[in-house]
Design a protein around this motif. Sequence first.
Motif, PDB file in Angstrom:
ATOM      1  N   LYS A 119      38.793  53.464 104.519  1.00 49.81           N
ATOM      2  CA  LYS A 119      38.627  54.744 105.207  1.00 49.81           C
ATOM      3  C   LYS A 119      39.986  55.372 105.540  1.00 49.81           C
ATOM      4  CE  LYS A 119      37.097  55.286 109.645  1.00 49.81           C
ATOM      5  NZ  LYS A 119      36.334  54.738 110.786  1.00 49.81           N
ATOM      6  N   ALA A 139      42.829  54.864 104.069  1.00 44.58           N
ATOM      7  CA  ALA A 139      43.687  55.126 102.911  1.00 44.58           C
ATOM      8  C   ALA A 139      43.737  56.618 102.598  1.00 44.58           C
ATOM      9  CB  ALA A 139      43.186  54.353 101.700  1.00 44.58           C
ATOM     10  N   ASP A 140      42.616  57.314 102.811  1.00 50.46           N
ATOM     11  CA  ASP A 140      42.529  58.737 102.472  1.00 50.46           C
ATOM     12  C   ASP A 140      43.195  59.617 103.512  1.00 50.46           C
ATOM     13  OD1 ASP A 140      40.842  57.807 100.530  1.00 50.46           O
ATOM     14  OD2 ASP A 140      39.063  58.067 101.787  1.00 50.46           O
ATOM     15  N   TYR A 141      43.650  58.993 104.572  1.00 52.50           N
ATOM     16  CA  TYR A 141      44.055  59.752 105.720  1.00 52.50           C
ATOM     17  C   TYR A 141      45.573  59.790 105.772  1.00 52.50           C
ATOM     18  CZ  TYR A 141      44.841  59.930 110.806  1.00 52.50           C
ATOM     19  OH  TYR A 141      45.297  60.184 112.068  1.00 52.50           O
ATOM     20  N   LYS A 142      46.124  60.990 105.584  1.00 59.34           N
ATOM     21  CA  LYS A 142      47.572  61.095 105.362  1.00 59.34           C
ATOM     22  C   LYS A 142      48.303  61.881 106.432  1.00 59.34           C
ATOM     23  CE  LYS A 142      47.088  61.197 100.374  1.00 59.34           C
ATOM     24  NZ  LYS A 142      47.252  61.934  99.157  1.00 59.34           N
ATOM     25  N   SER A 191      46.375  50.886 100.513  1.00 64.18           N
ATOM     26  CA  SER A 191      45.973  51.804 101.586  1.00 64.18           C
ATOM     27  C   SER A 191      47.194  52.470 102.216  1.00 64.18           C
ATOM     28  CB  SER A 191      45.178  51.046 102.643  1.00 64.18           C
ATOM     29  OG  SER A 191      46.069  50.336 103.472  1.00 64.18           O
ATOM     30  N   HIS A 196      50.708  54.763 102.252  1.00 65.62           N
ATOM     31  CA  HIS A 196      51.449  55.842 101.610  1.00 65.62           C
ATOM     32  C   HIS A 196      52.930  55.598 101.833  1.00 65.62           C
ATOM     33  CE1 HIS A 196      47.730  57.885 100.837  1.00 65.62           C
ATOM     34  NE2 HIS A 196      47.380  57.717 102.096  1.00 65.62           N
TER      35      HIS A 196
END
Length: 322
Positions: free
Chosen positions: A146, A148-151, A182, A184
Amino acid sequence: MNDTKPPEFKTQFAEDVFHGLTSYPKKISSKFLYDEKGDELFQKIMELPEYYLTGKEYQILMRHREEIGNAFASLEGFDLIELGAGDGKKTKVLLRHFEQKNYDFKYLPVDISHSVLDQLSQSLDREIPGVEVEPQQGTYMQVLGKLADYKERKKVILFLGSNIGNLSQQEAVSFLQKIRNSMHKKDMFFMGVDQKKDPQVILDAYNDKAGVTEAFNKNLLHRMNRELEADFDPDTFLHWPLYNPETGTAKSYLVSTKEQSVQINSLDLEVHFQKWETIHTEVSQKYDDTSIAWLAEEAGLQIAGSWTDKENCFKNYLFQTI
Ligand code: AVJ
């Protein structure tokens, strides 16, 4: 005995016990040590004089919180995501410090257990009310997926207590690869790892005089009796920890002191034990800088810092992506 069709399994525990006790050699995954009773016994283990891991990591965080904090704060705002937060005793050392320094951060403890998260949030509310807490219920992998998509914000992932040790080296590589995936650019991963050392010291940590670790290991037998209607007699099994200094692997077993058959009623299973037959119940892998560097490289991570105690007993590593 094993020619009957396996029953439909009601729980993961039932399924794993069925497969583990019908394989050879017999085994049960260490994750099942942690039911309510097991959690309580593990809390007691962390207080034992022989179980140095918790105290050593606590000291490292205490002593080096300034420097560790500086590394995290270089991100200028971060989400601190802790995998397997437990009672947060060690993490609170960092949280208190970050709060005093007025760092811009949020704390996201991840745990499978609602009750663990509730207790932790409540104690944080009381003890460090300034910290913003967002509990995340789920498995590590669900939550990491969940996140991982959150930047929007940088992440610092915490994995303390040498919990990595419960994985085989192959499992550890794939676990770290998942963590890596996960992350960045610039995100950080901070992990506590028990180090190879005097083999006797390690063996004693899993063989305490008061017998708490023995009770923790044998709780698996009690748990099968409670949850799977089994009739294990725990007095007919020995707690048997080993440490191999060549591989750095500590393992624990339960050893049957006699030939016997055990019924596991809810699985419709009779399990036969030869005299001195074993159930493998736990791995606690120990590492050193060389094996950690190898692990990091396999996972696409690099070591950005590390902190240890005077005797190099325990070590906390900071990783970033390559
Ligand atoms: C929670 C996995 C780090 O392996 O040292 C302690 C569990 N087992 N005593 C460890 C444990 C027996 C512990 N970890």
